[in-house]
Design a protein around this motif. Structure first.
Motif, PDB file in Angstrom:
ATOM      1  N   ALA A  85     -22.017  -0.659  30.504  1.00 13.29           N
ATOM      2  CA  ALA A  85     -21.383   0.572  30.996  1.00 13.29           C
ATOM      3  C   ALA A  85     -19.911   0.335  31.336  1.00 13.29           C
ATOM      4  O   ALA A  85     -19.033   1.095  30.918  1.00 13.29           O
ATOM      5  CB  ALA A  85     -22.135   1.090  32.226  1.00 13.29           C
TER       6      ALA A  85
ATOM      7  N   LEU B 238     -13.341   0.474  27.383  1.00  8.32           N
ATOM      8  CA  LEU B 238     -12.979   0.780  25.996  1.00  8.32           C
ATOM      9  C   LEU B 238     -12.408   2.194  25.879  1.00  8.32           C
ATOM     10  O   LEU B 238     -11.424   2.425  25.165  1.00  8.32           O
ATOM     11  CB  LEU B 238     -14.203   0.618  25.101  1.00  8.32           C
ATOM     12  CG  LEU B 238     -13.980   0.750  23.594  1.00  8.32           C
ATOM     13  CD1 LEU B 238     -13.030  -0.325  23.088  1.00  8.32           C
ATOM     14  CD2 LEU B 238     -15.313   0.657  22.848  1.00  8.32           C
ATOM     15  N   ASP B 239     -13.028   3.134  26.566  1.00  7.01           N
ATOM     16  CA  ASP B 239     -12.474   4.503  26.581  1.00  7.01           C
ATOM     17  C   ASP B 239     -11.039   4.484  27.119  1.00  7.01           C
ATOM     18  O   ASP B 239     -10.135   5.113  26.549  1.00  7.01           O
ATOM     19  CB  ASP B 239     -13.303   5.423  27.485  1.00  7.01           C
ATOM     20  CG  ASP B 239     -14.640   5.819  26.874  1.00  7.01           C
ATOM     21  OD1 ASP B 239     -14.794   5.693  25.649  1.00  7.01           O
ATOM     22  OD2 ASP B 239     -15.522   6.258  27.639  1.00  7.01           O
TER      23      ASP B 239
ATOM     24  N   GLU C  60     -14.359  12.055  27.948  1.00  3.82           N
ATOM     25  CA  GLU C  60     -14.775  10.672  28.212  1.00  3.82           C
ATOM     26  C   GLU C  60     -14.810  10.395  29.712  1.00  3.82           C
ATOM     27  O   GLU C  60     -15.733   9.762  30.234  1.00  3.82           O
ATOM     28  CB  GLU C  60     -13.814   9.712  27.504  1.00  3.82           C
ATOM     29  CG  GLU C  60     -13.863   9.849  25.987  1.00  3.82           C
ATOM     30  CD  GLU C  60     -12.620   9.371  25.265  1.00  3.82           C
ATOM     31  OE1 GLU C  60     -12.517   9.599  24.062  1.00  3.82           O
ATOM     32  OE2 GLU C  60     -11.735   8.771  25.906  1.00  3.82           O
TER      33      GLU C  60
ATOM     34  N   ASN D 197     -17.872  -0.139  28.265  1.00  7.14           N
ATOM     35  CA  ASN D 197     -17.646   1.130  27.571  1.00  7.14           C
ATOM     36  C   ASN D 197     -16.563   1.959  28.256  1.00  7.14           C
ATOM     37  O   ASN D 197     -15.730   2.584  27.592  1.00  7.14           O
ATOM     38  CB  ASN D 197     -18.941   1.956  27.538  1.00  7.14           C
ATOM     39  CG  ASN D 197     -19.721   1.754  26.251  1.00  7.14           C
ATOM     40  OD1 ASN D 197     -19.280   2.157  25.186  1.00  7.14           O
ATOM     41  ND2 ASN D 197     -20.870   1.125  26.356  1.00  7.14           N
ATOM     42  N   ILE D 198     -16.579   1.956  29.576  1.00  8.37           N
ATOM     43  CA  ILE D 198     -15.549   2.692  30.318  1.00  8.37           C
ATOM     44  C   ILE D 198     -14.185   2.073  30.041  1.00  8.37           C
ATOM     45  O   ILE D 198     -13.198   2.771  29.793  1.00  8.37           O
ATOM     46  CB  ILE D 198     -15.882   2.699  31.823  1.00  8.37           C
ATOM     47  CG1 ILE D 198     -17.122   3.577  32.076  1.00  8.37           C
ATOM     48  CG2 ILE D 198     -14.685   3.199  32.649  1.00  8.37           C
ATOM     49  CD1 ILE D 198     -17.693   3.469  33.474  1.00  8.37           C
TER      50      ILE D 198
ATOM     51  N   GLY E 144      -8.604   3.042  24.673  1.00 12.18           N
ATOM     52  CA  GLY E 144      -8.263   3.998  23.617  1.00 12.18           C
ATOM     53  C   GLY E 144      -7.253   5.026  24.097  1.00 12.18           C
ATOM     54  O   GLY E 144      -6.289   5.358  23.390  1.00 12.18           O
ATOM     55  N   GLN E 145      -7.449   5.510  25.321  1.00 10.24           N
ATOM     56  CA  GLN E 145      -6.487   6.466  25.891  1.00 10.24           C
ATOM     57  C   GLN E 145      -5.123   5.798  26.035  1.00 10.24           C
ATOM     58  O   GLN E 145      -4.081   6.407  25.749  1.00 10.24           O
ATOM     59  CB  GLN E 145      -6.989   6.963  27.249  1.00 10.24           C
ATOM     60  CG  GLN E 145      -8.277   7.782  27.166  1.00 10.24           C
ATOM     61  CD  GLN E 145      -9.003   7.878  28.501  1.00 10.24           C
ATOM     62  OE1 GLN E 145      -8.418   7.654  29.556  1.00 10.24           O
ATOM     63  NE2 GLN E 145     -10.280   8.223  28.462  1.00 10.24           N
TER      64      GLN E 145
END
Lengths: 175, 275
Positions: free
Chosen positions: B58, B64-65, B156, B61-62, B68-69
């Motif tokens: 988790a 990674l978001d 996201e 993944n956070i 990306g931003q």
């Protein structure tokens, strides 16, 4: 194989790139996912393919972009432009019915079409966002399932578990 | 690879010349990108160290978001804050070749967790609530790129906020030990909250132009959300005695230097390396 851009149609170019697979969920093509947004061929024969990322940080986009370029080059469009656009933002609402069936056959519960977008205004502002629709186990079909984690093996999936057959499974998040 | 000398004068920490809108827009995008990138780095530190395997996934993944931003925002900032020869700065120029004083993130995102999961979650609750309100408002920006980045990111961040909310409820309203540690984590983070709502002349001018979101307008909805969660978790909203500031001007905590050293080491020691 198309060896010249003269007279080529957008439909023909689309057929060249539509079945590029998602490297992280290879059962899906970029057309199934709704990542392939547009294919244009202008009067001069210039080809433009427009794609959009699923999540901002999706690492598959670099591979998808490279695959699309390779396909276009092999099909005689080495100068084609591949545009990456952010808007409108991708949503699982764009996933095709064929894509949803393929996901289910692959063992991933498909999105159900309800997007858990946070509430920011109005009397419900600030309430935690929860999914209320039951998700069917892609293995045994039981609706007796529960979420283990909002986050799964890739950005687009959540981790679930079936209380009937006891198997864990991935669920493609509504987004 | 860009020579470091070309990155001076610093793109972020110096006030742009008046009337130079692209400089201002780039500086604003850089601030938001710096926030996202630094927190992405902190989230990455949790991989293989979280309390359970699902939480490793988790938090990664956070991160990674957020990464990306940050890539979207830094890439855009680089097109506005060009090199003296007119070429755009790349996202890598901005991420790897700026020194500490050139970073414009708020302090909240740079604080080390030191293995304290409560501290990680306390920060994520406040920051994701803030980012959610910010991005939701930024979708109406007159700047099309910022609006587009925000429209993707807001969806996201809704997950990040929900994740933090569930953990605060679980830990706060859990055992005596988890309650006490969650409260201590909130207390330790709270003097860094008000910085999120500060505006300066640069932001105020961009607000008038319809480009930026006035941080002051985010205070009420963010604190309303956070307060509701904290109280439902049987915890108390802290009332800090001190209030940290300075990140937007490039003034950072001691912990930030160590983060930068780790993040930038490879790119600086092996100039031109690609991976």
């Amino acid at each position: 194989m198309v060896t010249t851009t003269l007279g080529v149609t957008a439909e023909q170019v689309r057929a060249v790139v539509a079945d590029v697979p998602d490297p992280e969920v290879p059962v899906l093509t970029i057309d199934d996912l709704g990542v392939l947004r547009d294919v244009e061929v202008d009067d001069a024969g210039r080809v433009t393919v427009t794609i959009t990322p699923t999540y901002s940080g999706c690492p598959a986009m670099d591979a998808i972009t490279a695959d699309v370029r390779t396909r276009l080059g092999d099909a005689g469009h080495p100068d084609a432009e591949v545009r990456l656009v952010l808007t409108p933002a991708w949503t699982t609402d764009w996933m095709s019915d064929a894509g949803r069936r393929k996901l289910l056959d692959y063992g991933i519960a498909p999105p159900t079409g309800r997007r858990p977008v946070g509430r920011t205004t109005g009397p419900e502002a600030g309430a935690p966002v929860r999914l209320t629709l039951s998700v069917r186990c892609p293995l045994c079909g039981s609706p007796d399932t529960r979420e283990l984690s909002l986050f799964g093996s890739t950005a687009c999936k959540a981790l679930w578990r079936c209380d009937a057959c006891r198997e864990p499974f991935d669920r493609f998040k509504d987004h | 690879m860009t020579p470091i000398s070309e990155l001076s004068p610093s793109p972020g920490a110096q006030a742009p010349p008046r009337g130079d809108k692209s400089q201002a827009v780039g500086t604003y995008a850089l601030r938001l990108g710096d926030d996202a990138l630094v927190l992405a780095q902190r989230m990455g530190e949790w991989v293989a160290s979280a309390p359970q395997l699902e939480e490793d996934v988790a938090l990664a993944n956070i991160g990674l978001d957020l990464l990306g931003q940050a890539r979207n925002l830094l890439t855009y900032a680089g097109t506005q804050l060009r090199h003296p020869d007119g070429t755009p700065r790349t996202e890598d120029d901005l991420a790897y070749l700026r020194d500490e004083r050139d970073w414009t993130n708020v302090a909240l995102v740079e604080l080390a967790d030191d293995g304290d999961f409560g501290a990680c979650i306390a920060r994520l609750l406040v920051f994701s609530a803030w980012q959610h309100e910010l991005y939701a408002a930024l979708t109406s920006s007159t700047d099309e790129t910022l609006a587009a980045v925000a429209a993707k990111a807001v969806k996201e961040v809704a997950y990040h906020r929900d994740h933090a909310t569930q953990w605060v409820l679980r830990l706060g309203d859990g055992t005596d030990e988890s309650h006490q540690r969650m409260q201590a984590a909130l207390d330790a983070r709270w003097s860094y909250v008000e910085e999120l709502f500060e505006a300066d002349d640069l932001v105020r001018e961009l607000v008038v132009a319809g480009v930026a979101v006035d941080p002051a307008t985010l205070r009420e909805p963010v604190l309303a959300y956070v307060t509701a969660v904290v109280e439902q978790a049987t915890l108390a909203v802290p009332e800090p005695a001190v209030r940290h500031t300075g990140g937007r001007r490039g003034v950072h905590t001691e912990q930030f230097g160590y983060l930068l050293a780790e993040m930038q080491h490879l790119a600086r020691s092996h100039v031109g390396a690609t991976w």
